[in-house]
Write a protein that holds these residues in place. Sequence first.
Motif, PDB file in Angstrom:
ATOM      1  N   SER A  31       0.743  -1.120   0.170  1.00 25.08           N
ATOM      2  CA  SER A  31      -0.084  -0.018  -0.012  1.00 25.08           C
ATOM      3  C   SER A  31       0.730   1.021   0.106  1.00 25.08           C
ATOM      4  CB  SER A  31      -0.958   0.027   1.231  1.00 25.08           C
ATOM      5  OG  SER A  31      -1.768  -1.232   1.080  1.00 25.08           O
ATOM      6  N   ILE A  32       0.502   2.323  -0.495  1.00 22.73           N
ATOM      7  CA  ILE A  32       1.191   3.517  -0.700  1.00 22.73           C
ATOM      8  C   ILE A  32      -0.038   4.772  -0.201  1.00 22.73           C
ATOM      9  CG2 ILE A  32       2.342   5.451  -1.983  1.00 22.73           C
ATOM     10  CD1 ILE A  32       3.198   3.208  -3.993  1.00 22.73           C
ATOM     11  N   ALA A  33       0.190   5.576   0.657  1.00 24.18           N
ATOM     12  CA  ALA A  33      -0.727   6.564   1.135  1.00 24.18           C
ATOM     13  C   ALA A  33      -0.369   7.958   0.674  1.00 24.18           C
ATOM     14  CB  ALA A  33      -0.900   6.626   2.692  1.00 24.18           C
ATOM     15  N   LEU A  34      -0.951   8.754  -0.011  1.00 26.33           N
ATOM     16  CA  LEU A  34      -0.960   9.909  -0.301  1.00 26.33           C
ATOM     17  C   LEU A  34      -1.066  10.913   0.735  1.00 26.33           C
ATOM     18  CD1 LEU A  34      -0.548  11.643  -3.092  1.00 26.33           C
ATOM     19  CD2 LEU A  34      -3.052  12.131  -2.927  1.00 26.33           C
ATOM     20  N   PHE A  35       0.025  11.469   1.193  1.00 23.08           N
ATOM     21  CA  PHE A  35       0.055  12.222   2.440  1.00 23.08           C
ATOM     22  C   PHE A  35       0.580  13.539   2.113  1.00 23.08           C
ATOM     23  CE2 PHE A  35       3.492  12.665   6.345  1.00 23.08           C
ATOM     24  CZ  PHE A  35       2.247  13.190   7.098  1.00 23.08           C
ATOM     25  N   LYS A  77       3.814   1.211   4.714  1.00 26.18           N
ATOM     26  CA  LYS A  77       5.286   1.300   4.737  1.00 26.18           C
ATOM     27  C   LYS A  77       5.656   2.486   3.606  1.00 26.18           C
ATOM     28  CE  LYS A  77       6.005  -2.336   7.072  1.00 26.18           C
ATOM     29  NZ  LYS A  77       6.163  -2.117   8.441  1.00 26.18           N
ATOM     30  N   ARG A  78       4.868   3.037   2.965  1.00 25.89           N
ATOM     31  CA  ARG A  78       5.303   4.166   2.012  1.00 25.89           C
ATOM     32  C   ARG A  78       4.373   5.105   1.787  1.00 25.89           C
ATOM     33  NH1 ARG A  78       8.399   2.048  -3.099  1.00 25.89           N
ATOM     34  NH2 ARG A  78       8.780   4.025  -4.265  1.00 25.89           N
ATOM     35  N   VAL A  79       4.715   6.165   1.508  1.00 27.80           N
ATOM     36  CA  VAL A  79       3.720   7.541   1.314  1.00 27.80           C
ATOM     37  C   VAL A  79       4.305   8.219   0.262  1.00 27.80           C
ATOM     38  CG1 VAL A  79       3.191   7.751   3.854  1.00 27.80           C
ATOM     39  CG2 VAL A  79       5.002   8.947   2.903  1.00 27.80           C
ATOM     40  N   VAL A  80       3.377   8.879  -0.286  1.00 29.45           N
ATOM     41  CA  VAL A  80       3.774   9.972  -1.374  1.00 29.45           C
ATOM     42  C   VAL A  80       3.454  11.280  -0.856  1.00 29.45           C
ATOM     43  CG1 VAL A  80       3.443  11.025  -3.691  1.00 29.45           C
ATOM     44  CG2 VAL A  80       3.152   8.605  -3.603  1.00 29.45           C
ATOM     45  N   VAL A  81       4.574  12.032  -0.560  1.00 24.59           N
ATOM     46  CA  VAL A  81       4.602  13.338   0.194  1.00 24.59           C
ATOM     47  C   VAL A  81       4.075  14.385  -0.757  1.00 24.59           C
ATOM     48  CG1 VAL A  81       5.773  14.889   1.554  1.00 24.59           C
ATOM     49  CG2 VAL A  81       6.133  12.252   1.872  1.00 24.59           C
ATOM     50  N   ASP A 107       7.712   8.809  -1.639  1.00 26.58           N
ATOM     51  CA  ASP A 107       8.062   9.567  -2.927  1.00 26.58           C
ATOM     52  C   ASP A 107       7.782  10.881  -2.813  1.00 26.58           C
ATOM     53  OD1 ASP A 107       8.620   6.938  -4.387  1.00 26.58           O
ATOM     54  OD2 ASP A 107       6.223   6.430  -3.788  1.00 26.58           O
ATOM     55  N   VAL A 108       7.908  11.890  -3.664  1.00 27.63           N
ATOM     56  CA  VAL A 108       7.401  13.145  -3.639  1.00 27.63           C
ATOM     57  C   VAL A 108       6.680  13.783  -4.841  1.00 27.63           C
ATOM     58  CG1 VAL A 108       9.561  14.279  -4.525  1.00 27.63           C
ATOM     59  CG2 VAL A 108       8.101  15.406  -2.691  1.00 27.63           C
ATOM     60  N   SER A 266      -1.850  11.372  -8.380  1.00 27.43           N
ATOM     61  CA  SER A 266      -0.574  12.036  -8.566  1.00 27.43           C
ATOM     62  C   SER A 266       0.235  11.036  -9.217  1.00 27.43           C
ATOM     63  CB  SER A 266      -0.248  12.364  -7.120  1.00 27.43           C
ATOM     64  OG  SER A 266       0.504  11.408  -6.679  1.00 27.43           O
ATOM     65  N   GLY A 267      -0.137   9.730  -9.606  1.00 32.46           N
ATOM     66  CA  GLY A 267       0.623   9.038 -10.571  1.00 32.46           C
ATOM     67  C   GLY A 267       1.528   8.017 -10.173  1.00 32.46           C
ATOM     68  N   PHE A 268       1.740   7.802  -8.699  1.00 32.54           N
ATOM     69  CA  PHE A 268       2.608   6.866  -8.312  1.00 32.54           C
ATOM     70  C   PHE A 268       1.827   5.540  -7.522  1.00 32.54           C
ATOM     71  CE2 PHE A 268       6.520   9.861  -7.352  1.00 32.54           C
ATOM     72  CZ  PHE A 268       7.135   9.169  -8.818  1.00 32.54           C
ATOM     73  N   GLY A 269       0.842   5.355  -8.088  1.00 32.56           N
ATOM     74  CA  GLY A 269       0.062   4.091  -7.512  1.00 32.56           C
ATOM     75  C   GLY A 269      -0.322   4.025  -6.340  1.00 32.56           C
ATOM     76  N   GLU A 270      -0.655   5.169  -5.884  1.00 35.86           N
ATOM     77  CA  GLU A 270      -1.127   5.116  -4.530  1.00 35.86           C
ATOM     78  C   GLU A 270      -2.323   4.381  -4.264  1.00 35.86           C
ATOM     79  OE1 GLU A 270      -0.329   7.521  -6.319  1.00 35.86           O
ATOM     80  OE2 GLU A 270       0.350   9.462  -5.435  1.00 35.86           O
TER      81      GLU A 270
END
Length: 328
Positions: A31-35, A77-81, A107-108, A266-270
């Motif tokens: 999982s990836i969260a948009l933060f 375990k992962r976020v897009v800041v 990621d940013v 935002s394009g990173f598979g969040e």
Amino acid sequence: MLGAMTLPVHPTQTRLMRRRTPPTLPITPRSIALFRLGEACNNHCPMCSNSGRPEAWLTPEAELLQRVDWLAGQGMKRVVVTGGEPTSHPAFWQVIQRLGERGLVWDVNSNGRTFAQVGFADRAVDEGLQRAIISLHSHVPEVSQEISGVTAKGHREILCGIDALVAAGVPVMLNLVLTKLNHADLLGYLAWTTARWGHEIELKICFPTTVGRGGGWDGIDLRYSDVAAEVVAFVTACDAINLTWHLESFPPCAIADPRARNMSRSGFGETHYLDDLTGDRLYPIAHIEAELGCFAETCRSCPAFATCPGVSEAYARRFGTAELVPFR
Ligand SMILES: C[S@@+](CC[C@H](N)C(=O)[O-])C[C@H]1O[C@@H](n2cnc3c(N)ncnc32)[C@H](O)[C@@H]1O
Ligand code: SF4
């Protein structure tokens, strides 16, 4: 379960439907969260998709640190800041440090300018940065300046920020939001960006949303049919040089290309969106996107329906759905 529901319409309007998706999604190691750190920003893009809510402007440091702890506690375990402009938040490095302490990588999604500062990109890599999406809306300085609401110096900073990220070994995707000012020269953009950064960068072309505070800007008063030919020429040219391209918010039929898979916002598979006001709720991105997109009734028969973003409800109400033609 994927389903669909029909939206109520005025008798003279096209009948629309919306895809149904589950309102919750388990967190997994992938999982990836948009933060979002807040909507404060050093650019003044006239089409900005931010909400403009005063309470969303700048989330305080203590609250952001608590959110990192909460995300880690949920197993993220992962976020897009992102933001606003995340790198201009006064507590940016404190938040990044806390991510590292809690075992999260990041990621940013950024306008890139701060990465022009000496050592900023290298420090970001040292502190867990994996990938960057940088907004560069045109290679032509005057056009970029107008779309990003920056001076000539601001445009140079965007370019130097991308230089620094590439030099630091960060995989970079450039994001171009289509406007009346830049859609005619996508091939020029491709030639210019690949000449400067080679074929390792990826390019994303985004059809503008009008939902945010910049939604009324005339520059994004566009239809898919206004840009389709240029987008098709762009992806064809990318394919010819094996450059990875992405599209955001494009129904594949609008450019007659079934490969045009929509990227998440935002394009990173969040997979998840952290509520930027409460900070203690995670929503599936797919659910948010399904709530924002709508379809023509005829889309039900289209083989691309399951992955198609549809169009915004505002777009469909204004222009109808004649551009949505199911693949056979
Ligand atoms: C709100 S910005 C925040 C991150 C950063 N400040 C930036 O501009 O890259 C998030 C993303 O939305 C994009 N964006 C801005 N206005 C938009 C619009 N009207 N429609 C679609 N995307 C938009 C930006 O290019 C960026 O990739
Ligand atoms: S799109 Fe990004 S860079 Fe532009 S004003 Fe909005 S938050 Fe700032």
